[in-house]
Design a protein around this motif. Sequence first.
Motif, mmCIF file in Angstrom:
data_model
loop_
_atom_site.group_PDB
_atom_site.id
_atom_site.type_symbol
_atom_site.label_atom_id
_atom_site.label_comp_id
_atom_site.label_asym_id
_atom_site.label_seq_id
_atom_site.Cartn_x
_atom_site.Cartn_y
_atom_site.Cartn_z
ATOM 1 N N SER A 180 -16.656 16.117 -27.106
ATOM 2 C CA SER A 180 -16.503 15.460 -25.811
ATOM 3 C C SER A 180 -17.351 14.195 -25.811
ATOM 4 C CB SER A 180 -16.948 16.386 -24.677
ATOM 5 O OG SER A 180 -16.187 17.570 -24.670
ATOM 6 N N THR A 181 -16.775 13.083 -25.392
ATOM 7 C CA THR A 181 -17.461 11.799 -25.503
ATOM 8 C C THR A 181 -17.184 10.900 -24.301
ATOM 9 O OG1 THR A 181 -15.701 10.453 -26.506
ATOM 10 C CG2 THR A 181 -16.932 11.919 -27.975
ATOM 11 N N TRP A 182 -18.038 9.887 -24.159
ATOM 12 C CA TRP A 182 -17.682 8.707 -23.373
ATOM 13 C C TRP A 182 -17.256 7.669 -24.398
ATOM 14 C CZ3 TRP A 182 -16.369 6.983 -18.751
ATOM 15 C CH2 TRP A 182 -16.322 5.603 -18.547
ATOM 16 N N CYS A 183 -15.998 7.254 -24.349
ATOM 17 C CA CYS A 183 -15.456 6.312 -25.322
ATOM 18 C C CYS A 183 -15.673 4.888 -24.806
ATOM 19 C CB CYS A 183 -13.968 6.570 -25.543
ATOM 20 S SG CYS A 183 -13.203 5.451 -26.733
ATOM 21 N N GLU A 184 -16.547 4.140 -25.468
ATOM 22 C CA GLU A 184 -16.803 2.763 -25.047
ATOM 23 C C GLU A 184 -15.589 1.883 -25.304
ATOM 24 O OE1 GLU A 184 -20.352 1.369 -26.950
ATOM 25 O OE2 GLU A 184 -21.683 2.568 -25.676
ATOM 26 N N THR A 185 -14.802 2.224 -26.300
ATOM 27 C CA THR A 185 -13.611 1.441 -26.621
ATOM 28 C C THR A 185 -12.580 1.529 -25.504
ATOM 29 O OG1 THR A 185 -13.973 1.873 -28.979
ATOM 30 C CG2 THR A 185 -11.796 1.073 -28.329
ATOM 31 N N ARG A 186 -12.385 2.736 -24.973
ATOM 32 C CA ARG A 186 -11.394 2.940 -23.908
ATOM 33 C C ARG A 186 -12.025 2.925 -22.514
ATOM 34 N NH1 ARG A 186 -8.685 1.925 -27.713
ATOM 35 N NH2 ARG A 186 -7.008 3.192 -28.615
ATOM 36 N N GLU A 187 -13.359 2.885 -22.454
ATOM 37 C CA GLU A 187 -14.098 2.914 -21.195
ATOM 38 C C GLU A 187 -13.678 4.103 -20.337
ATOM 39 O OE1 GLU A 187 -13.729 -0.868 -19.262
ATOM 40 O OE2 GLU A 187 -15.146 -1.827 -20.633
ATOM 41 N N ASP A 188 -13.651 5.270 -20.979
ATOM 42 C CA ASP A 188 -13.258 6.490 -20.288
ATOM 43 C C ASP A 188 -13.701 7.682 -21.141
ATOM 44 O OD1 ASP A 188 -12.213 8.170 -18.410
ATOM 45 O OD2 ASP A 188 -10.120 7.575 -18.702
ATOM 46 N N PHE A 189 -13.650 8.884 -20.557
ATOM 47 C CA PHE A 189 -13.958 10.088 -21.317
ATOM 48 C C PHE A 189 -12.821 10.377 -22.294
ATOM 49 C CE2 PHE A 189 -16.422 10.989 -17.377
ATOM 50 C CZ PHE A 189 -17.674 11.118 -17.967
ATOM 51 N N ARG A 190 -13.201 10.864 -23.470
ATOM 52 C CA ARG A 190 -12.224 11.290 -24.457
ATOM 53 C C ARG A 190 -12.770 12.508 -25.194
ATOM 54 N NH1 ARG A 190 -9.400 8.348 -22.059
ATOM 55 N NH2 ARG A 190 -7.947 6.743 -22.831
ATOM 56 N N ALA A 191 -11.858 13.401 -25.591
ATOM 57 C CA ALA A 191 -12.218 14.544 -26.427
ATOM 58 C C ALA A 191 -11.477 14.400 -27.748
ATOM 59 C CB ALA A 191 -11.845 15.859 -25.755
ATOM 60 N N PHE A 192 -12.193 14.579 -28.850
ATOM 61 C CA PHE A 192 -11.618 14.422 -30.178
ATOM 62 C C PHE A 192 -11.720 15.725 -30.958
ATOM 63 C CE2 PHE A 192 -13.343 10.323 -28.891
ATOM 64 C CZ PHE A 192 -12.266 9.473 -29.097
ATOM 65 N N ARG A 193 -10.646 16.088 -31.619
ATOM 66 C CA ARG A 193 -10.715 17.230 -32.526
ATOM 67 C C ARG A 193 -11.523 16.823 -33.750
ATOM 68 N NH1 ARG A 193 -5.273 20.710 -33.312
ATOM 69 N NH2 ARG A 193 -6.228 20.755 -35.387
ATOM 70 N N GLU A 208 -28.430 5.551 -22.814
ATOM 71 C CA GLU A 208 -29.073 6.315 -21.752
ATOM 72 C C GLU A 208 -27.996 6.894 -20.845
ATOM 73 O OE1 GLU A 208 -32.260 6.910 -21.574
ATOM 74 O OE2 GLU A 208 -32.827 5.579 -23.233
ATOM 75 N N ASP A 209 -28.307 8.013 -20.204
ATOM 76 C CA ASP A 209 -27.366 8.589 -19.251
ATOM 77 C C ASP A 209 -27.100 7.615 -18.120
ATOM 78 O OD1 ASP A 209 -27.103 10.931 -20.658
ATOM 79 O OD2 ASP A 209 -28.610 12.014 -19.506
ATOM 80 N N GLU A 210 -25.832 7.415 -17.811
ATOM 81 C CA GLU A 210 -25.434 6.547 -16.708
ATOM 82 C C GLU A 210 -24.545 7.333 -15.758
ATOM 83 O OE1 GLU A 210 -23.864 2.669 -17.758
ATOM 84 O OE2 GLU A 210 -24.695 2.874 -19.782
ATOM 85 N N PRO A 211 -24.664 7.084 -14.454
ATOM 86 C CA PRO A 211 -23.805 7.786 -13.499
ATOM 87 C C PRO A 211 -22.327 7.600 -13.849
ATOM 88 C CG PRO A 211 -25.545 6.597 -12.346
ATOM 89 C CD PRO A 211 -25.614 6.174 -13.787
ATOM 90 N N GLY A 212 -21.592 8.698 -13.869
ATOM 91 C CA GLY A 212 -20.175 8.643 -14.172
ATOM 92 C C GLY A 212 -19.834 8.729 -15.637
ATOM 93 N N LYS A 213 -20.874 8.801 -16.512
ATOM 94 C CA LYS A 213 -20.619 8.818 -17.948
ATOM 95 C C LYS A 213 -21.318 9.977 -18.660
ATOM 96 C CE LYS A 213 -20.165 3.766 -18.143
ATOM 97 N NZ LYS A 213 -20.644 2.515 -18.805
ATOM 98 N N THR A 214 -21.777 10.962 -17.919
ATOM 99 C CA THR A 214 -22.527 12.076 -18.505
ATOM 100 C C THR A 214 -21.602 13.263 -18.768
ATOM 101 O OG1 THR A 214 -23.073 13.095 -16.375
ATOM 102 C CG2 THR A 214 -24.541 11.340 -17.167
ATOM 103 N N ILE A 215 -22.127 14.244 -19.496
ATOM 104 C CA ILE A 215 -21.332 15.438 -19.769
ATOM 105 C C ILE A 215 -21.043 16.199 -18.483
ATOM 106 C CG2 ILE A 215 -23.389 16.827 -20.280
ATOM 107 C CD1 ILE A 215 -19.855 17.165 -21.831
ATOM 108 N N GLU A 216 -21.973 16.153 -17.533
ATOM 109 C CA GLU A 216 -21.727 16.814 -16.247
ATOM 110 C C GLU A 216 -20.560 16.158 -15.519
ATOM 111 O OE1 GLU A 216 -25.632 17.770 -17.706
ATOM 112 O OE2 GLU A 216 -24.753 15.794 -17.269
ATOM 113 N N ASP A 217 -20.481 14.827 -15.579
ATOM 114 C CA ASP A 217 -19.359 14.120 -14.961
ATOM 115 C C ASP A 217 -18.049 14.479 -15.652
ATOM 116 O OD1 ASP A 217 -20.951 12.621 -13.097
ATOM 117 O OD2 ASP A 217 -21.581 11.347 -14.767
ATOM 118 N N TYR A 218 -18.098 14.570 -16.974
ATOM 119 C CA TYR A 218 -16.895 14.914 -17.733
ATOM 120 C C TYR A 218 -16.378 16.292 -17.349
ATOM 121 C CZ TYR A 218 -14.030 16.280 -21.732
ATOM 122 O OH TYR A 218 -13.010 16.742 -22.527
ATOM 123 N N LEU A 219 -17.274 17.265 -17.321
ATOM 124 C CA LEU A 219 -16.860 18.633 -17.014
ATOM 125 C C LEU A 219 -16.403 18.779 -15.563
ATOM 126 C CD1 LEU A 219 -19.649 20.609 -18.906
ATOM 127 C CD2 LEU A 219 -17.294 20.207 -19.635
#
Length: 229
Positions: A180-193, A208-219
């Motif tokens: 599970s990632t924050w993809c800087e290329t797509r500027e959105d969350f992405r999950a990769f196998r 650094e953790d940024e609002p809207g880009k953390t694992i808690e935000d993703y989940l």
Amino acid sequence: MRRSERLTEIVEIIKDGRLHLARDIAEALEVSERTVYRDIATLIASGVPVEGERGVGYLLREPVFLPPLALSMTELEALSLGMSIVQEVADEELRLGARTLHEKIASHAPNRRKSPGSWGFGLYEFKRVRDGLKFMPILRRAIREREVLLVIYHSLSDECSERMIRPLQTDYWGRVWTLSTWCETREDFRAFRIDRILGCKTTGRTFEDEPGKTIEDYLKHVQPTADTH
């Protein structure tokens, strides 16, 4: 002797708090000094607090101690099962950690149960799960250190792309691992196998953790799935 067994033996040798020369370790294990240097580097990369350098010696100065614990037999069985599964489905560094932890727990368990089979569980190799795990050490380290990674990914739609990512968490689905990632290329969350990652390297950047880009935000906002893109 398999490499995982050799790594375990090195930890056992240097954990007494005294300096041990590479040539002495090599002689004890009947391997070359170059092999010892490579194994020491692997231990350090996996987070084992080994100190020292070539020509001086190596020691384990900061072993991890847990407070006294009173575990029930059911808790010991659950712990043993978990460690046995890790030894089948994780990368070499985690398998080493599971093995040494299993030995430590078993040495204090009732009846001194030494092997996974003695706990009543039979586990066999999960070949599919192990595919692609060569990048797991760098992924786990990047999650701990908050390192930005550059990955080359082969999607299920047969497309290859380069992605700049902030790795947040690895997830195990019983047959595959995902990242599970924050993809800087797509500027959105992405999950990769993870078994479909073709290349992975560090960029020298941290995040650094940024609002809207953390694992808690993703989940919170994304429903994870193993059948990712």
